[in-house]
Design a protein around this motif. Structure first.
Motif: not given
Length: 903
Positions: A136-139, A235-237, A388-392, A222-225
């Motif tokens: 989240r911080i990342k975000d 996000f780890r990826a 779609s995985k939530g990764k940015e 943030r949920d939908i994605p």
DNA sequence: CATTAGCATGGTC
DNA sequence: GGACCATGCTAAT
């Protein structure tokens, strides 16, 4: 079950619970620990661990404030967050840090809309826990993205008032440590078989915690994605992609190391979250939450109504969009646990070069210009996109000058594509089997990207895709969703069906001759079956019903009431929603036994096996022998549009969307799997080639865009749909404004005249904007303008005061209001506006003595438009910030002066 | 020499 | 024939 005992759930306490036990933390089982008053109070005060776990292990100190935090029990599970660098941080600090960033108003500036990774300030503690807080911080940190992306204010989309949320900040008290996944990737709702995947269960417990209450109810942003595809833990990826995503990495102060496995095992938000506020399908006012078997979407009652913005936002969106209601409906259907809505923007079949190592994804020009921030420099700007995985991901959105036009590309997509496991090795299959979709998460404005598996498996089994019996639902491809490992391969975005078809055709063609690929790669949806598929998506949502046992418990979380069911919702009886002759929403349901259709209240929840005997609302027709109220033809009308068989006639296009909300099609549920990202519904008529959601006649920003590129694409005499639309709108707008102004003037004049005791001039002169100055209007407000090139004295046009005081949005797509700036083809639009204006002026002149009507659209447009400029009086204010001379500033037209005559 | 960035070309609609 | 776009080609790194 905590409630089973009369003793306080706190094992350290032996007291009896009161009649109304205090709710404690959420248990793994989905229930809340029930505590005695004392323990409840202690818990609520956040002193539970301090009181009862003093001697327990697991105490650690917050890296920030040093405060001791118990990290070893379920009770405190949300009281801290794990830091990438090791150690923990108490939620107070964590939140503080986050909020500091989140609360930064600057995030909302300029690119806030899109790049605002805007985690809402209301993030529930659980989010931090469940999902690596660092993420989240990342975000949050990605907010810097604004700077990254910011090559200047690009009002592409207004930043949502994420931070203005009135939603109360969640308390830091631990809560709902487990389960409750509201995120319910719709895509994952699908097949129950998937749900049965054993591993899922665990995951669900571990990963899907309380998104329902927290994410869904509160932030939602943030949920939908996530639900669209997976979660926030993905996000780890990004770490591995750091090199590719500098910004992302740089902005990531902390990495989630502890949860990295999360990404490897994508979420399976099986829970269903269906909240369709505005939609007529009230039957499903459900939203999933759901606890228990991974598979089940619990139903959330009144989900929307209670949401701060829920229904409103949707409604507003609909209104603002000015798009076919179907679209809105589609969107409304995609309101998982929050008021966020995913608006499908566009999709693109991956070409070989798109998926190649070059990492350049060519974007359809119109879409790029319509939905991405306007860019004036070839360098473009970084675009933050959440997959779609939530990764940015951060891609460079740019363009290349090309034949006096532009070629838009997204650079740096390779890692993303690879990450999506669409990777090479079989580039061909990637190209052939996938398409990338872009959606926008509303109101955040976040760009969400998804990959859709156009076809499953290898081309050899493409045939399965053809097996879209009736509903056209691909026979396969969904099961994969159940498999985390392949999850990323499958896109959950909406137009699966469409893509499947497109892919299929492209595959076959491409395999034979790659040069033919482009044809199929085009974003064309021309197969009617596709349409049917999309329709079924909506339908599917109307089929969810509370589980048979209907054993529910009502949980109030954050003031919202949720119904939680032990079992997964079932697929209800397919019904047809309609509006009866008195305007009431009803639904038609067919008896299992006699096949007669019965009318029941719209909010009636019917079992899948419904018979006349279940017609509690109409005793007379509660037996199969009773005649059917609905005439066959009426029935046909109702069914046809939605019935795969009959929909081919595209009857749907003529149907009032409101009248037919859902229909049969349990098969659709399977489709839900792929309709993940929230994208999905499309209009009932055929899509245009410009946009999957758009239909012929659609006048959205994309569809209405004149061919881009330099130079006038439309002549002033052009009567194409775009031109006509623009002109018509402009004209209408002018008329309205004029009328309004005239009324004001009239009022003013009257007053003035009364004061001066002068004879009241002809009212018509004032009221009718079309009455030109010939009538002798002496309105003091009247301004005059020379209509250049006018060759007759009728060129006097009275327009009273400026009809264009403000900006005029000819696109009538408010969502794009702010984006109507430089990058787009506003140049052409401006020209159109000029034309329209000229036309209008001309008309005014021509009809100066008559009363204009609103039906001038075409006649006026047809007639002699000269190239004259309307520079007099009307200022077409295009801030020419674009380097491309044709990309004028904005579409806003400001007529600083009124139009009047000079003879 | 490999890779990347940018432009140019040509096929398709 | 124009627009779009997939991809080839080449200069730059």
């Amino acid at each position: 079950m905590s409630s089973s005992s009369k003793i306080c759930f706190n094992k350290e306490c032996k007291e009896l619970k009161s009649e109304r036990p205090r709710k404690g933390w959420l248990l793994r089982g989905g229930e809340f620990a029930e505590l005695c008053d004392r323990c409840g109070s202690i818990y609520e005060e956040g002193r539970f661990c301090d009181t009862f776990h003093v001697n327990a292990s697991g105490w650690r100190c917050c890296e920030s404030c040093g405060k001791r935090v118990h990290c070893g029990c379920i009770t405190s599970v949300h009281a801290f967050t794990l830091l990438d660098a090791g150690g923990i941080e108490c939620m107070t600090c964590a939140r503080k840090n986050v909020l500091v960033e989140v609360g930064n108003p600057k995030m909302l500036n300029d690119f806030g809309y899109l790049y605002n990774e805007a985690p809402t300030p209301s993030w529930p503690p659980s989010l931090f826990y469940q999902t690596p807080f660092p993420e989240r911080i990342k975000d949050l940190s990605v907010k810097n993205w604004t700077q990254l992306a910011g090559s200047g204010p690009v009002p592409w989309r207004q930043a949502p008032s994420l931070f203005n949320s009135s939603i109360p900040q969640p308390e830091l008290r631990p809560r709902l440590p487990y389960e409750v996944d509201l995120s319910a990737g719709i895509d994952r709702i699908n097949a129950s078989e998937r749900l049965s995947v054993p591993s899922l269960e665990k995951r669900k417990l571990e990963d899907f915690s309380e998104r329902l209450m927290n994410g869904g109810l509160k932030s939602g942003s943030r949920d939908i994605p996530e639900n669209a595809n997976a979660g926030w833990n993905q996000f780890r990826a990004s770490r591995s992609n750091c090199d590719m995503q500098p910004s992302s990495c740089l902005n990531k102060p902390q990495q989630s190391s502890t949860l990295k496995d999360d990404s490897s095992t994508p979420h399976f938000g099986l829970a269903v979250s269906y909240a369709s506020p505005s939609e007529t399908n009230s039957q499903i006012g459900v939203s999933g939450s759901h606890l228990r078997p991974v598979v089940q979407p619990p139903l959330v009652k009144q989900f929307h109504g209670n949401l701060p913005n829920g229904a409103d936002s949707l409604g507003e969106t609909q209104v603002r969009n000015g798009r076919p209601r179907v679209d809105a409906r589609g969107r409304s259907q995609l309101l998982p646990r929050s008021n966020s809505v995913i608006t499908p923007l566009f999709e693109k079949m991956l070409s070989a070069s798109d998926a190649g190592r070059i990492g350049r994804l060519v974007l359809p020009k119109k879409c790029a210009e319509a939905y991405f921030p306007p860019i004036s420099q070839p360098e473009g700007l970084p675009l933050k996109v959440q997959d779609s995985k939530g990764k940015e991901w951060i891609f460079q959105f740019r363009f290349w000058p090309n034949n006096n036009s532009r070629m838009y590309v997204l650079e740096g997509v390779t890692p993303c594509i690879q990450n999506m496991q669409l990777q090479a090795g079989d580039i061909d299959s990637v190209v052939l089997l996938f398409s990338v979709t872009f959606s926008r998460l509303e109101p955040e404005g976040k760009l969400v990207m998804g990959f859709r598996k156009a076809s499953s498996a290898s081309a050899s089994d493409q045939d399965n895709e053809a097996n879209k019996a009736g509903t056209g639902i691909p026979a396969n491809g969904h099961a994969e969703l159940a498999d985390p490992s392949s999850w990323s391969k499958v896109d959950k975005s909406g137009y699966i069906a469409t893509e499947a078809l497109g892919a299929k055709s492209s595959i076959s063609r491409k395999r034979k001759n790659t040069t033919l690929g482009s044809k199929s790669k085009r974003l064309k949806i021309e197969n009617e079956d596709v349409i049917e598929l999309k329709l079924t998506w909506e339908e599917a949502q109307g089929l969810l019903r509370p589980p048979p046992n209907n054993v529910r418990s009502v949980v109030v979380i954050e003031g919202y009431e949720f119904e939680e069911y032990e079992d997964a919702p079932i697929l209800g009886k397919p019904t047809i929603f309609a509006t009866d002759n008195v305007g009431e929403k009803i639904q038609w349901v067919q008896c299992e036994d006699c096949s007669k259709w019965r009318k029941v209240p719209a909010n009636a929840r019917l079992p899948s096996k419904w018979t006349c005997s279940g017609n509690l609302w109409d005793p007379e027709r509660s037996v199969c022998s009773a005649a059917q109220e609905l005439r066959e033809e009426q029935l046909e009308d109702l069914i046809a549009p939605n019935n795969p068989a009959s929909s081919k006639k595209l009857k749907a296009a003529k149907q009032e969307p409101d009248c037919v909300e859902a229909l049969e099609g349990l098969d659709t549920l399977a489709n839900l799997a792929i309709l993940g990202e929230g994208e999905g519904l499309t209009a009932s008529s055929q899509a245009t080639t410009k946009h999957p959601r758009h239909r012929p006649g659609c006048s959205c920003i994309v569809c209405i865009q004149p061919p881009s590129g330099k130079g006038p694409k439309h002549k002033q005499t052009c009567t194409c749909n775009v031109c006509l639309t623009v002109k018509r709108r402009f004209h209408t707008l002018m008329l309205r404004r004029e009328k309004k102004q005239s009324e004001k003037d009239a009022e003013t004049s009257r007053k003035k005249q009364q004061q001066q005791k002068l004879p009241v001039p002809e009212k018509s002169a004032d009221d009718d904007p079309l009455s030109c100055s010939k009538t002798g209007n002496n309105s003091p407000n009247e301004k005059k303008v020379v209509s250049e090139g006018s060759d007759d004295d009728s060129s006097r046009i009275k327009s009273s005061t400026s009809p264009f005081k403000g900006q005029i949005d000819l696109n009538i797509q408010p969502e794009r209001e702010e984006e109507l700036s430089p990058g787009s083809d506003s140049g052409s639009m401006i020209r159109l506006l000029q034309d329209a204006t000229e036309k209008y002026l001309r008309q005014q002149r021509l009809s100066s003595s008559g009363v204009n009507t609103s039906s001038v659209d075409n006649e006026g447009l047809q007639g002699g438009v000269t190239g004259e400029k309307i520079s007099n009086g009307i200022t077409l204010d295009g801030s020419h910030q674009d380097t491309d001379e044709d990309h004028h500033g904005s579409l806003s037209v400001k007529a600083s002066a009124s139009i009047s005559a000079t003879g």
